[in-house]
Design a protein around this motif. Structure first.
Motif, PDB file in Angstrom:
ATOM      1  N   LEU A 168      47.640  42.623  45.031  1.00  0.00           N
ATOM      2  CA  LEU A 168      46.207  43.392  45.329  1.00  0.00           C
ATOM      3  C   LEU A 168      46.206  45.019  45.085  1.00  0.00           C
ATOM      4  CD1 LEU A 168      45.723  41.891  48.945  1.00  0.00           C
ATOM      5  CD2 LEU A 168      44.489  41.325  46.772  1.00  0.00           C
ATOM      6  N   TYR A 169      47.364  45.556  45.286  1.00  0.00           N
ATOM      7  CA  TYR A 169      47.175  46.896  44.744  1.00  0.00           C
ATOM      8  C   TYR A 169      46.846  47.113  43.425  1.00  0.00           C
ATOM      9  CZ  TYR A 169      52.098  46.855  43.589  1.00  0.00           C
ATOM     10  OH  TYR A 169      53.631  46.527  42.919  1.00  0.00           O
ATOM     11  N   ASN A 170      47.250  46.122  42.527  1.00  0.00           N
ATOM     12  CA  ASN A 170      46.837  46.020  41.079  1.00  0.00           C
ATOM     13  C   ASN A 170      45.475  45.690  40.931  1.00  0.00           C
ATOM     14  OD1 ASN A 170      49.117  47.315  39.723  1.00  0.00           O
ATOM     15  ND2 ASN A 170      49.830  45.262  39.263  1.00  0.00           N
ATOM     16  N   VAL A 171      44.806  45.150  41.626  1.00  0.00           N
ATOM     17  CA  VAL A 171      43.448  45.059  41.793  1.00  0.00           C
ATOM     18  C   VAL A 171      42.695  46.243  42.164  1.00  0.00           C
ATOM     19  CG1 VAL A 171      41.064  43.673  42.798  1.00  0.00           C
ATOM     20  CG2 VAL A 171      43.492  42.408  42.636  1.00  0.00           C
ATOM     21  N   GLU A 172      43.096  46.946  42.916  1.00  0.00           N
ATOM     22  CA  GLU A 172      42.826  48.021  43.515  1.00  0.00           C
ATOM     23  C   GLU A 172      42.841  49.211  42.177  1.00  0.00           C
ATOM     24  OE1 GLU A 172      42.964  50.570  47.507  1.00  0.00           O
ATOM     25  OE2 GLU A 172      44.892  50.862  46.485  1.00  0.00           O
ATOM     26  N   ASN A 173      44.103  48.936  41.406  1.00  0.00           N
ATOM     27  CA  ASN A 173      44.428  49.849  40.382  1.00  0.00           C
ATOM     28  C   ASN A 173      43.097  49.593  39.154  1.00  0.00           C
ATOM     29  OD1 ASN A 173      46.389  51.404  41.319  1.00  0.00           O
ATOM     30  ND2 ASN A 173      48.022  49.901  40.717  1.00  0.00           N
ATOM     31  N   ALA A 174      42.927  48.405  38.924  1.00  0.00           N
ATOM     32  CA  ALA A 174      41.996  47.877  38.031  1.00  0.00           C
ATOM     33  C   ALA A 174      40.578  48.251  38.293  1.00  0.00           C
ATOM     34  CB  ALA A 174      41.985  46.247  37.953  1.00  0.00           C
ATOM     35  N   ILE A 201      35.749  46.643  28.637  1.00  0.00           N
ATOM     36  CA  ILE A 201      36.352  47.161  29.879  1.00  0.00           C
ATOM     37  C   ILE A 201      36.918  45.840  30.360  1.00  0.00           C
ATOM     38  CG2 ILE A 201      36.272  47.769  32.280  1.00  0.00           C
ATOM     39  CD1 ILE A 201      33.966  49.615  31.408  1.00  0.00           C
ATOM     40  N   ALA A 202      35.939  44.701  30.252  1.00  0.00           N
ATOM     41  CA  ALA A 202      36.573  43.586  30.837  1.00  0.00           C
ATOM     42  C   ALA A 202      37.656  42.732  29.736  1.00  0.00           C
ATOM     43  CB  ALA A 202      35.522  42.559  30.564  1.00  0.00           C
ATOM     44  N   LYS A 203      37.577  42.947  28.654  1.00  0.00           N
ATOM     45  CA  LYS A 203      38.815  42.433  27.500  1.00  0.00           C
ATOM     46  C   LYS A 203      39.711  43.318  27.892  1.00  0.00           C
ATOM     47  CE  LYS A 203      39.277  42.105  22.599  1.00  0.00           C
ATOM     48  NZ  LYS A 203      38.754  42.347  21.366  1.00  0.00           N
ATOM     49  N   GLY A 204      39.756  44.872  28.137  1.00  0.00           N
ATOM     50  CA  GLY A 204      41.103  45.426  28.220  1.00  0.00           C
ATOM     51  C   GLY A 204      41.799  45.021  29.476  1.00  0.00           C
ATOM     52  N   ILE A 205      41.121  44.862  30.546  1.00  0.00           N
ATOM     53  CA  ILE A 205      41.440  44.365  31.819  1.00  0.00           C
ATOM     54  C   ILE A 205      42.264  43.215  31.563  1.00  0.00           C
ATOM     55  CG2 ILE A 205      41.128  43.606  34.347  1.00  0.00           C
ATOM     56  CD1 ILE A 205      41.117  46.827  34.017  1.00  0.00           C
ATOM     57  N   ALA A 246      40.555  52.104  37.288  1.00  0.00           N
ATOM     58  CA  ALA A 246      40.612  52.231  35.674  1.00  0.00           C
ATOM     59  C   ALA A 246      39.158  51.673  35.240  1.00  0.00           C
ATOM     60  CB  ALA A 246      41.387  51.161  35.053  1.00  0.00           C
ATOM     61  N   ILE A 247      38.425  50.635  35.751  1.00  0.00           N
ATOM     62  CA  ILE A 247      37.329  50.361  35.181  1.00  0.00           C
ATOM     63  C   ILE A 247      36.250  51.309  35.644  1.00  0.00           C
ATOM     64  CG2 ILE A 247      35.089  48.686  36.019  1.00  0.00           C
ATOM     65  CD1 ILE A 247      37.641  46.673  36.484  1.00  0.00           C
ATOM     66  N   ALA A 248      36.442  51.843  36.705  1.00  0.00           N
ATOM     67  CA  ALA A 248      35.592  53.146  37.043  1.00  0.00           C
ATOM     68  C   ALA A 248      35.427  54.207  36.137  1.00  0.00           C
ATOM     69  CB  ALA A 248      35.408  53.500  38.479  1.00  0.00           C
ATOM     70  N   MET A 271      46.681  51.411  32.184  1.00  0.00           N
ATOM     71  CA  MET A 271      45.538  50.862  32.168  1.00  0.00           C
ATOM     72  C   MET A 271      44.310  51.147  31.507  1.00  0.00           C
ATOM     73  SD  MET A 271      44.501  48.261  35.637  1.00  0.00           S
ATOM     74  CE  MET A 271      45.679  47.539  35.869  1.00  0.00           C
ATOM     75  N   THR A 272      44.064  52.256  31.959  1.00  0.00           N
ATOM     76  CA  THR A 272      42.974  53.117  31.532  1.00  0.00           C
ATOM     77  C   THR A 272      42.976  53.328  29.924  1.00  0.00           C
ATOM     78  OG1 THR A 272      42.335  54.257  33.585  1.00  0.00           O
ATOM     79  CG2 THR A 272      41.239  55.323  31.546  1.00  0.00           C
ATOM     80  N   ALA A 273      44.077  53.790  29.574  1.00  0.00           N
ATOM     81  CA  ALA A 273      44.435  53.908  28.131  1.00  0.00           C
ATOM     82  C   ALA A 273      44.436  52.748  27.417  1.00  0.00           C
ATOM     83  CB  ALA A 273      46.159  54.595  28.134  1.00  0.00           C
ATOM     84  N   HIS A 274      44.736  51.463  27.962  1.00  0.00           N
ATOM     85  CA  HIS A 274      44.638  50.381  27.155  1.00  0.00           C
ATOM     86  C   HIS A 274      43.271  49.783  27.014  1.00  0.00           C
ATOM     87  CE1 HIS A 274      45.913  46.247  26.046  1.00  0.00           C
ATOM     88  NE2 HIS A 274      44.968  45.810  26.775  1.00  0.00           N
ATOM     89  N   ILE A 275      42.400  49.993  27.893  1.00  0.00           N
ATOM     90  CA  ILE A 275      41.004  49.951  27.741  1.00  0.00           C
ATOM     91  C   ILE A 275      40.370  50.669  26.742  1.00  0.00           C
ATOM     92  CG2 ILE A 275      38.478  49.935  28.836  1.00  0.00           C
ATOM     93  CD1 ILE A 275      40.257  49.299  31.427  1.00  0.00           C
TER      94      ILE A 275
END
Length: 876
Positions: free
Chosen positions: A680-686, A703-707, A689-691, A495-499
């Motif tokens: 929910l755990y993908n919300v936690e993962n998001a 960041i928003a666009k990537g997520i 990644a956002i942080a 997710m981080t790499a995608h952002i």
């Protein structure tokens, strides 16, 4: 004492942030203090008197001797022997410790500087201890000499070492490439390579020109620089003819030699020409004969377009004392601690050979002669440090005109770093054809003469080279985000790499299924260890790196990078306990905390405020902390924000960033990977990644666009909550392999309105029986039907063993035995589940091998006549 294992940690590790060697030893029943082993302590101090300076746990000089007197044990003593032996070999290492594993087994940790030395010293220390126990003779000096000879071949020379040290001082990561003099400075697209003092900016043509002395001289002559008259001799007769044509005295040197080898100066007669020619031919097929230029020998060091150092060089010599012979004076001088073999020390030992004997003869000396007190006797005419010469700093003496000449000469050849050799009476006067000449230009000039002059001010040439390669304000490394945790780290990594890719970065990523460079997989398989990180960071195309950093690699080898800009720990829960000495959750936290310790001072540590282990982790964090949480009323987050800290959390269905103000990022319902908030755990993962991305200053809108464009599919997140529609039922593929991971997947699946939940379950064989039983219990309680399978890699278990424990757990969880089928082969278990599926079912398969599972699903979808599929059920 027997060595059972030796492991080298080349990067930051769980024992130290410096490189260490871990040795596991068996003390074979010698569990007694060394003071009770006859003669051990006395002989030890006799062999290693330097141990008297060790402070040990007392923290003062002599502390270790006190420990010996009080009584201490073999592993602890061995630790100190290893450190002291390295001190004797010239390395300033301090860290060491010894701990009991169980019974007679101990591990001994010791810091090292040169790996080849450290490993050999560890073995030597154990050998020494065994000899002392047995009261046998031990030739310590002889064994150390053998190691010294190896060090001389492998260790970086003073020039390269100086560049390495300056780079580290400047905060630039340094990687040695191979066992030569090549260094990689920095990471990714900003890295620079240097070999000795040849930088990656130096052209091959320029180096070739500088290596060709005649060609160099011709180019310099064409540019109007004064050079010695001369030519190439192809045989002895030509050498004599050239010498007589240009007139004595002459200099004779190898056509493509270096370091002053085979160089003869001030030759005045034909017989000496013959001797000099034959010696020079030992180093080159062609020999140069040129006019000998009278004067002092100067080296002018050009870096970029600046003269950064000037040295006057003096040939190898000794000064008589009226007592010792020349041979003895050389031996005395060679004991000077500043002199070593080759380039290992600031000065090189003086060698007596045919050239030195001829040089002595011309002065009227033999080796057995005793020169008068104060009389200077030369053993070389060439002034190279590599043949025993010395240097005096003359940087402040050089005439401005000569500075200009040196810079122009380097440019004429095309060198960015050059050693200009000038012979003239006085460097303080302008160079002309009448008073001197440029003798040659060196493409890889040694810089130790400038760093360690025998007289005068040391000049930090290495710093000038680093400043040229990395001018003020330029970058040496790329943003690095390192991610670890028990669950979610692969998804957070992707997710981080995608952002970052959305931001426009060319991203290098390491994760459980490969190394990716800009979304192209360059290496397949599990690549979450230090070697994979190094491979990724060495790629010159990337301008950001996202590294999944797993427990196993940290334990086995440490980290594969120096410091990260952001370290992320997703969560900590029970997994891999009982493996590699990790017995408790606290042990696991200790290991993973290394990721947030190895963070730059101005970097960030991203921590899960909802995880009970975070309080401990926060104490270990070296950078500033960004907390993330699923709840806006999390007490840790609230206190952190009140103190001016940064936090990322969920507020009224929206992920927000608090950093002095509340900035909305994305609505939960807009996150594809969260399936409208069901996962929910993908919300936690998001959140994580956002942080992480916010920590390296990625704009919030990016960041928003990537997520919003990251999906749980086979493209963005293969193997993590991948959902497939198969006719009138669905298949969910996930890598859940521990209690927390499996539980989270099931909780998410329960929100997906399935008719029945069917589980295809298995657990890696290296998990504890209690963990396997717990997984079975969870699955037995939550699933409507279970297919139990096993991994191909049983990890030490017998076939059917894990399956049996899972079955017991499922029954314990309330599952009817009739609703459990054991099919050991993973793909066959999935086939059976799909064949027997009813409309509206959701099959969840926790896989070992991803691709075969996908192939089975695709095959099933293609096959219209499902009744014709032959299913072989294999019951354990």
């Amino acid at each position: 004492m027997i060595i059972k294992d030796i492991r080298v940690y080349r990067g930051r590790n769980i024992y130290s942030h410096k490189p260490v060697i871990k040795m596991v030893v068996d003390i074979e029943g010698f569990d007694i203090p060394t003071k009770d082993i006859t003669g051990f302590n006395d002989r030890l101090i006799e062999l290693l008197p330097g141990l008297s300076k060790h402070g040990c746990s007392y923290g003062y000089e002599g502390g270790f001797l006190k420990r010996l007197e009080e009584g201490t044990y073999l592993p602890h003593v061995t630790e100190h022997i290893i450190l002291e032996l390295q001190h004797m070999l010239g390395y300033d290492v301090k860290f060491g410790k010894a701990r009991n594993i169980e019974g007679n087994f101990y591990y001994i940790i010791s810091e090292y500087s040169l790996e080849e030395c450290g490993v050999r010293v560890c073995k030597l220390a154990v050998e020494m201890v065994n000899k002392l126990i047995k009261r046998e003779e031990f030739d310590l000096e002889g064994k150390l000499d053998k190691i010294r000879n190896i060090i001389a071949e492998i260790e970086l020379g003073p020039s390269t070492m100086a560049i390495k040290n300056e780079a580290i001082k400047a905060g630039i990561p340094v990687t040695r490439v191979g066992n030569g003099s090549i260094l990689r400075l920095g990471y990714g697209k900003y890295q620079k390579m240097i070999e000795g003092t040849i930088s990656q900016n130096t052209s091959c043509i320029a180096v070739d020109i500088a290596s060709d002395k005649i060609l160099t001289k011709q180019i310099l002559k064409d540019h109007g620089f004064p050079v010695p008259e001369g030519d190439v001799a192809y045989n002895e007769e030509e050498a004599i003819a050239i010498a007589e044509e240009i007139g004595y005295p002459v200099a004779i040197k190898p056509y493509d030699g270096n370091q002053g080898k085979g160089v003869h100066l001030n030759i005045t007669i034909k017989e000496e020409v013959t001797i000099a020619y034959r010696n020079a031919r030992n180093y080159s097929d062609l020999v140069i004969v040129e006019k000998n230029i009278k004067g002092r020998h100067y080296r002018v060091l050009v870096v970029g377009e600046k003269v950064v150092a000037v040295a006057e060089r003096f040939p190898a010599h000794v000064i008589g004392d009226g007592i010792h012979t020349i041979q003895e004076l050389v031996e005395i001088e060679n004991k000077n601690p500043l002199r070593g073999k080759g380039h290992e020390k600031p000065l090189t030992k003086i060698t007596i050979d045919a050239i030195s004997k001829m040089t002595l003869k011309r002065q009227g000396f033999e080796l057995e002669d005793i020169p008068k007190k104060g009389q200077k006797v030369f053993l070389r005419e060439s002034a190279n440090l590599s043949t025993g010469g010395i240097a005096i700093d003359r940087t402040e003496d050089i005439h401005p005109y000569n500075i200009e000449i040196a810079i122009r000469a380097a440019k004429a050849i095309g060198l960015d770093i050059a050693g200009i050799d000038i012979t003239m009476e006085d460097i303080r006067k302008p160079l002309t054809k009448e008073n001197g000449a440029i003798i040659e230009i060196n493409a890889s000039p040694g810089i130790r003469m400038h760093h360690y002059p025998s007289k005068g001010k040391p000049r930090n040439v290495a710093a000038a080279i680093i400043d040229m390669l990395f001018p003020k304000g330029s970058k040496a490394t790329i943003p690095i985000i390192s991610i670890t945790g028990t669950n979610g780290k692969t998804t957070v990594t992707r997710m981080t790499a995608h952002i970052l890719k959305t931001y426009g970065y060319t991203v290098g990523m390491t994760c459980t299924d490969g190394i990716y460079i800009d979304d192209v997989c360059v290496y397949k398989g599990d690549n979450t260890g230090p070697k994979s990180a190094k491979t990724c960071l060495a790629d010159k195309n990337i301008d950001a790196a996202v590294l999944e950093t797993a427990r196993g690699g940290i334990i086995r080898e440490g980290l594969g990078y120096d410091l990260a800009d952001v370290g992320v720990i997703t969560n900590i829960s029970e997994d891999h306990l009982g493996i590699d000495g990790i017995e408790t959750l606290e042990d696991l936290v200790f290991v993973k905390a290394l990721v947030i310790e190895a963070v730059k001072k101005d970097g960030y540590c991203v921590l899960n405020a909802d995880d009970p282990m975070t309080t401990y982790l926060a104490q270990r964090a070296k950078g500033k902390i960004i907390y993330f949480s699923m709840y806006d009323n999390n007490l840790t987050v609230k206190k952190h924000i009140e103190k001016g800290g940064i936090a990322v959390y969920v507020k009224d269905g929206v992920i927000v960033i608090a950093n002095g103000q509340i900035v909305p990022v994305v609505k939960i319902e807009e996150i594809p990977a969260a399936l409208s908030g069901k996962v929910l755990y993908n919300v936690e993962n998001a959140l994580a990644a956002i942080a992480a991305c916010y920590g390296i200053k990625v704009p919030v809108n990016i960041i928003a666009k990537g997520i919003k464009t990251f999906y749980c599919d086979t493209t963005h997140n293969p193997g993590r909550f991948n959902l497939f529609n198969v006719g009138n039922f669905r298949v969910l593929v996930d890598y859940g392999h521990n209690i927390a991971g499996i539980k989270s997947v099931i909780e998410a699946a329960q929100k997906m309105d399935a008719n029945r939940l069917i589980g295809v379950i298995g657990v890696p064989g290296d998990r504890t029986n209690s963990s396997i039983l717990k997984v079975g219990e969870i699955c037995g309680r939550e699933f409507d039907f279970i297919y139990i399978k096993e991994d191909l890699d049983l990890r030490g278990r017998k076939p059917g063993e894990v399956a049996k424990i899972l079955e017991q757990g499922a029954i314990k969880g309330g599952m009817d035995r009739q609703k459990i089928k054991t099919i050991l082969k993973e793909t066959e278990a999935l086939r059976a589940a799909m064949y027997n599926a009813e409309p509206g079912d959701l099959i969840i398969v926790f896989y070992e091998k991803y691709q075969p599972i996908i192939e089975v699903i695709e095959e099933f979808i293609k096959n219209k006549d499902l009744k014709n599929i032959e299913i072989k059920l294999e019951r354990a």
